[in-house]
Design an enzyme around this catalytic site. Structure first.
Site, PDB file in Angstrom:
ATOM      1  N   LYS A  90      19.941 -13.371   1.932  1.00 38.61           N
ATOM      2  CA  LYS A  90      21.185 -13.193   1.154  1.00 38.61           C
ATOM      3  C   LYS A  90      21.662 -14.563   0.709  1.00 38.61           C
ATOM      4  CE  LYS A  90      21.955  -8.776   2.384  1.00 38.61           C
ATOM      5  NZ  LYS A  90      21.408  -7.773   1.534  1.00 38.61           N
ATOM      6  N   HIS A 105       0.841  -1.207   0.000  1.00 40.63           N
ATOM      7  CA  HIS A 105       0.000   0.000   0.000  1.00 40.63           C
ATOM      8  C   HIS A 105       0.867   1.244   0.000  1.00 40.63           C
ATOM      9  CE1 HIS A 105      -3.653  -2.334   1.029  1.00 40.63           C
ATOM     10  NE2 HIS A 105      -2.763  -3.143   1.582  1.00 40.63           N
TER      11      HIS A 105
END
Ligand SMILES: CC(C)(COP(=O)(O)OP(=O)(O)OC[C@H]1O[C@@H](n2cnc3c(N)ncnc32)[C@H](O)[C@@H]1OP(=O)(O)O)[C@@H](O)C(=O)NCCC(=O)NCCS
Length: 240
Positions: free
Chosen positions: A219, A158
């Site tokens: 990662k 949003h």
């Protein structure tokens, strides 16, 4: 599969293929030993997603609405404990509701989604229990992919200045990827072929093929230890 359950499944398939209306939903509810709702009551059905301020989502057709409803209600009924029936019933609904559903789709209980019509899955895809897919922005899943327990995928967010302004980012998960328990995939992410997302990771960026990612934000921790195997050689067999 046992004769009675097979009969129910075949009957449900015939009904769905003959075109779903409130009366036919009632017949399927009877088959899956659900509540004896009247046709008038079924016609009043509204999905949660239909109450959301609509951004890009087109309204549901009545057929999509009923298929969503049948998907959701199954897991609230005792018959969902007949796993051999429930998995095939879910597959039947997915084949008729999803934008694309390849062969051999398996979903364990409590897989929830908001717009099934924006989900594409390839062949032999497996969703374990508790998966949540926000498919507003579109989700495309390749072949032989698994999402284990409680994985969550999001495809919209949003605006910070106005909650009703939505930003969409489709999620793509390529062939032979595995997403482990509790991982969260954020909007716009592509998970490369044969990649692995470690448990509880939060994936905010694309994952290169054949790599393992972990952590929050996720990662690369190393290459997948595939020992030279590719594709089907990786034995992505989920259930017997
Ligand atoms: C992907 C997975 C197998 C990697 O585990 P692994 O092979 O033990 O990981 P590695 O030994 O290569 O770890 C390398 C580094 O990443 C870290 N790491 C591994 N998994 C991690 C995770 N899920 N979250 C954060 N860090 C993680 C390790 O601690 C290690 O850090 P260090 O170098 O600082 O010591 C594991 O994280 C996982 O998700 N397992 C699946 C669990 C699951 O969902 N099972 C359900 C099956 S249906």
């Amino acid at each position: 599969m046992e004769k009675i359950l097979k009969g129910k499944l075949e009957e449900a398939e015939k009904i769905i293929e003959s075109g779903l209306d409130a009366e036919r939903v009632r017949q399927i509810l009877r088959l899956i030993e659900g509540p004896d709702y009247s046709v008038e009551f079924i016609k009043e059905l509204t999905l949660y997603s239909e109450l959301l301020p609509m951004g890009r989502e087109p309204p549901f057709t009545s057929r999509q609405r009923y298929l969503h409803f049948l998907w959701d209600i199954l897991d609230k009924l005792p018959i969902c404990l007949f796993v051999n029936f429930a998995m095939l019933f879910r597959r039947l609904i997915a084949e008729h509701l999803f934008k694309k559903c390849g062969i051999g789709f398996i979903s364990e209980e409590n897989f929830r989604f908001n717009f099934g019509q924006h989900i594409e899955v390839g062949d032999f895809v497996f969703f374990n229990r508790g998966v949540f897919v926000d498919s507003k922005g579109g989700v495309t899943i390749g072949n032989q992919v698994c999402l284990t327990e409680d994985v969550r995928i999001f495809t919209h967010t949003h605006s910070e200045s106005s909650h009703i302004i939505r930003e969409y980012g489709p999620v793509v998960i390529k062939d032979y990827a595995k997403i482990y328990t509790g991982a969260i995939i954020l909007p716009g992410v592509t998970i490369g072929e044969q990649a692995i997302v470690a448990a509880n990771s939060i994936v905010s960026q694309d994952v290169p093929p054949n790599m393992v990612v972990a952590g929050s934000p996720a990662k690369v921790i190393r290459e997948r230890k595939a020992e030279g195997r590719v594709g089907d050689e990786l034995d992505h067999i989920w259930l017997y």
